[in-house]
Structures are given as structure tokens and as C-alpha cells.
Design an enzyme around this catalytic site. Structure first.
Site, PDB file in Angstrom:
ATOM      1  N   LEU A 138       0.866  -1.171   0.000  1.00 39.68           N
ATOM      2  CA  LEU A 138       0.000   0.000   0.000  1.00 39.68           C
ATOM      3  C   LEU A 138       0.902   1.219   0.000  1.00 39.68           C
ATOM      4  O   LEU A 138       1.967   1.214   0.631  1.00 39.68           O
ATOM      5  CB  LEU A 138      -0.908   0.018   1.236  1.00 39.68           C
ATOM      6  CG  LEU A 138      -1.956  -1.091   1.356  1.00 39.68           C
ATOM      7  CD1 LEU A 138      -2.712  -0.944   2.670  1.00 39.68           C
ATOM      8  CD2 LEU A 138      -2.927  -1.072   0.191  1.00 39.68           C
ATOM      9  N   ASP A 139       0.486   2.265  -0.682  1.00 39.92           N
ATOM     10  CA  ASP A 139       1.264   3.498  -0.663  1.00 39.92           C
ATOM     11  C   ASP A 139       1.389   4.015   0.762  1.00 39.92           C
ATOM     12  O   ASP A 139       0.573   3.707   1.635  1.00 39.92           O
ATOM     13  CB  ASP A 139       0.599   4.558  -1.539  1.00 39.92           C
ATOM     14  CG  ASP A 139       0.523   4.143  -2.999  1.00 39.92           C
ATOM     15  OD1 ASP A 139       1.383   3.362  -3.433  1.00 39.92           O
ATOM     16  OD2 ASP A 139      -0.412   4.596  -3.695  1.00 39.92           O
ATOM     17  N   LYS A 140       2.413   4.819   0.990  1.00 47.25           N
ATOM     18  CA  LYS A 140       2.700   5.336   2.332  1.00 47.25           C
ATOM     19  C   LYS A 140       1.456   5.887   3.018  1.00 47.25           C
ATOM     20  O   LYS A 140       1.197   5.612   4.199  1.00 47.25           O
ATOM     21  CB  LYS A 140       3.779   6.429   2.241  1.00 47.25           C
ATOM     22  CG  LYS A 140       4.074   7.131   3.553  1.00 47.25           C
ATOM     23  CD  LYS A 140       5.093   8.240   3.362  1.00 47.25           C
ATOM     24  CE  LYS A 140       5.333   8.995   4.668  1.00 47.25           C
ATOM     25  NZ  LYS A 140       6.309  10.099   4.489  1.00 47.25           N
ATOM     26  N   THR A 142      -1.786   5.488   2.102  1.00 45.95           N
ATOM     27  CA  THR A 142      -3.010   4.689   1.975  1.00 45.95           C
ATOM     28  C   THR A 142      -3.117   3.795   3.202  1.00 45.95           C
ATOM     29  O   THR A 142      -2.135   3.196   3.624  1.00 45.95           O
ATOM     30  CB  THR A 142      -2.972   3.828   0.702  1.00 45.95           C
ATOM     31  OG1 THR A 142      -2.916   4.695  -0.444  1.00 45.95           O
ATOM     32  CG2 THR A 142      -4.209   2.951   0.594  1.00 45.95           C
ATOM     33  N   ARG A 237      -5.355   5.332  -7.887  1.00 45.11           N
ATOM     34  CA  ARG A 237      -5.117   6.768  -8.023  1.00 45.11           C
ATOM     35  C   ARG A 237      -4.976   7.170  -9.490  1.00 45.11           C
ATOM     36  O   ARG A 237      -5.537   8.184  -9.936  1.00 45.11           O
ATOM     37  CB  ARG A 237      -3.860   7.152  -7.226  1.00 45.11           C
ATOM     38  CG  ARG A 237      -4.006   6.857  -5.733  1.00 45.11           C
ATOM     39  CD  ARG A 237      -2.662   6.857  -5.007  1.00 45.11           C
ATOM     40  NE  ARG A 237      -2.023   8.165  -5.061  1.00 45.11           N
ATOM     41  CZ  ARG A 237      -0.776   8.377  -4.624  1.00 45.11           C
ATOM     42  NH1 ARG A 237      -0.037   7.377  -4.155  1.00 45.11           N
ATOM     43  NH2 ARG A 237      -0.266   9.597  -4.681  1.00 45.11           N
TER      44      ARG A 237
END
Length: 324
Positions: A138-140, A142, A237
Site C-alpha cells: 500500500l502506498d505510504k 493509503t 489513483r
């Protein structure tokens, strides 16, 4: 650093006539086919004491196989006592609810303080598993659910399940724009042609499919439920931006804030303060990689997204849906 492993076995007679890579994949199911092929090409496989680096070589059955291979060892990263919100754990896997701000894997500018560092502290044996058992990211900023493998067999099977699209992941998000209906985005994603830290829809990218449906409509925003078929970097995104519904707070893809006309100051304050993409991994469903049991987990939407949703509801209640 690497970890040395040694595997020995006699080829069963029923595998007569099969290729070496197929035989080894069946004999050693704890390791992926791609990893086994790498071992063959790296001169790490011996047949009856003879080095063999040809994956297509046919076997007759009864051969003595010896593999002397290396596995990446993540012990070069420091174990750190970082709190984890663990939703589920057994001997093979664990599922965490990742907070905003936690980087998943060390990289440029993030050598410590990551999920990987936390996993090495929580479960030291996970250092023997490639990438400390992390099979997706997961992105930082998210939030939400991630599954991690604690053993090599679990990691091998989870990766195969991910590639076969057998793991279901659903997200909640808040997007700019009043969406009228759900749908699907089926567009390839790759590196942006000029902005190398960004991703983009591009014909040279990898296949990417995102399904989305409307959960709640506001004056100029939409609350969404999304399901991934693939797991490309920044996929939701990028896809939402591609169809002109970028996520609220996205610092990379959303551009400038887009408040509804005549928005009250209270809503403007909330929108200005929301500094991360409004994206949360809310549901994860998979068959256990060892037992086969079907498992499903849910993570509640974090407080900042709850507050944003409430502010948008209040704005819509005051102004109605017609004043776009």
C-alpha cells in the site's frame, strides 16, 4: 546477504518424460516455478552429481536431484519495535491494518521506520522469507489491510494466488467530482513518460483493471467502493485520475483542490487539511495459503476519512445536490 539452502530428492517414476523445471516445481512445491528456473540457470541444480542448467532437459525418473541455492536474506535491515495493528495471525500469515504514514518497504529516503522493519521485530523468523513476506504494498499514505507471509511456502502460494487474481481486495475512496454511476477502468499502467516517479495510463504499461461503484453522492464529490483485479503501482489513483475523478488529497495526481461552489468555510478547512489520498483498503478475502480455508477481514474507515465524509454530507444537506 543471502541464505543457503540444500534440497535433495529422488525423481518419482510417474514424472517420466517431463522437463526438469516441471519436475522440480512438482517435487518442491514450496518454491515458485520462476524461482526454480532461476536456480537451474544459475548452475545450482545437480542430477546424479552432474550439473544441469537446461530447464527443458527431459528426465526419466529415479534420478538423484541435489539443489544448492541461495535465498535473499532481509536481515540486513534493522528490526525495530514499531507498533502494528494486527487483525489476524497464525503460524503462516498475518494480516495488518496499516496506518497512514507507514512506508511498507525500505527504499530511497526511507531506510528505517518501515513495515518491513516492524515485521522483523515482531516475527524474527520472517527474515528467512524473501522481502520479509511482503507480497503486495500500500502506498505510504493509503490505509488498510495487507496480508504478509511468515513462511516460504505461504509466500510462494500467496504470490501465485495474487498472480492468478485469487485474492480479493476492496477499497473505499472519496473522489473529486459528482459521479453518476459505477463502472470499470481497463487501461494499462506504466511509468509516466517524463515524470519518472509518477505512474500513468500508457500503451506500453502492464494490464490493469479497476472496478468501482458509487456508495454516496455529494455536491461535487463521490464516495466509492473499488475492487482491484490487478495490483499495479498507484493503480486506483491513476485510474480515477484518468477518468477525471481524482482522489481527494492526492498530492501527486489530484492537482489543486476542487471545493463545490459557495462551500462553507467549515468544509474548506477540512478539504485544505486533508493532505493524503482519501483511500483505504477496507476488505481482504483469500483462501488460506496452507489450509485452503476461505478467510475475510474488514478494516473500519479511518477517522480522517470519516470526518471528511461527514463534512461533505453536511455541505450537501445545506446546499442540496443542484448547486454544483
Amino acid at each position: 546477504m543471502t541464505k543457503q539452502i540444500k534440497l535433495t530428492e529422488i525423481v518419482p517414476d510417474h514424472l517420466y518424460g517431463k522437463r526438469l523445471d516441471q519436475v522440480l516445481a512438482e517435487m518442491f512445491p514450496d518454491y515458485s516455478r520462476s524461482r526454480i528456473k532461476e536456480w537451474i540457470l544459475a548452475d545450482w541444480v545437480n542430477i546424479n552429481g552432474r550439473l544441469c542448467n537446461v530447464p527443458r532437459e527431459k528426465l526419466l525418473g529415479g534420478e538423484n536431484i541435489e539443489i544448492n541455492a541461495e535465498l535473499p536474506d532481509d536481515e540486513r535491515f534493522e528490526a525495530e519495535p514499531i507498533d502494528l495493528n494486527i487483525v489476524y495471525e497464525d503460524d503462516h500469515i498475518l494480516v495488518i491494518n496499516k496506518p497512514a504514514g507507514l512506508v511498507v518497504h525500505p527504499g530511497a529516503g526511507n531506510h528505517d521506520g518501515t513495515l518491513l522493519n516492524a515485521l522483523l521485530h515482531h516475527c524474527p523468523g520472517i527474515s528467512e522469507v524473501p522481502r520479509a513476506g511482503i507480497i503486495h504494498r500500500l502506498d505510504k499514505d493509503t490505509t488498510g489491510l495487507m496480508v504478509v507471509a511468515k513462511t516460504i511456502p505461504a509466500q510462494t502460494h500467496l504470490v501465485e494466488m495474487m498472480q492468478a487474481r485469487e485474492i480479493t481486495r476492496e477499497y473505499e475512496a472519496i473522489a473529486h467530482g459528482a459521479m453518476t454511476a459505477g463502472g470499470m477502468v481497463d487501461e494499462p499502467i506504466g511509468r509516466h513518460p517524463t515524470k519518472r516517479t509518477h505512474m500513468a495510463v500508457t500503451s506500453s504499461g502492464k494490464p490493469a483493471v479497476t472496478h468501482y461503484r458509487v456508495m454516496e453522492k455529494f455536491r461535487n464529490h463521490t464516495r466509492l467502493r473499488l475492487r482491484l483485479e490487478t495490483g499495479r503501482t498507484h493503480q486506483i489513483r491513476v485510474h480515477m485520475t484518468y477518468i477525471n475523478y481524482p482522489l481527494v488529497g492526492d498530492p501527486v495526481y489530484a492537482g489543486r483542490p476542487r471545493p463545490p461552489r459557495k462551500a462553507d468555510e467549515s468544509l474548506l478547512v477540512v478539504l485544505r487539511a486533508f493532505k493524503r489520498q482519501a483511500l483505504h483498503a477496507a476488505m481482504l478475502r483469500l483462501a488460506h495459503p496452507i489450509t485452503g480455508e476461505l478467510l475475510e477481514w474488514h478494516a473500519p474507515v479511518p477517522d480522517d476519512m470519516v470526518g471528511l465524509t461527514q463534512a461533505l454530507r453536511e455541505d450537501t444537506a445545506i446546499h442540496g445536490m443542484d448547486n454544483q
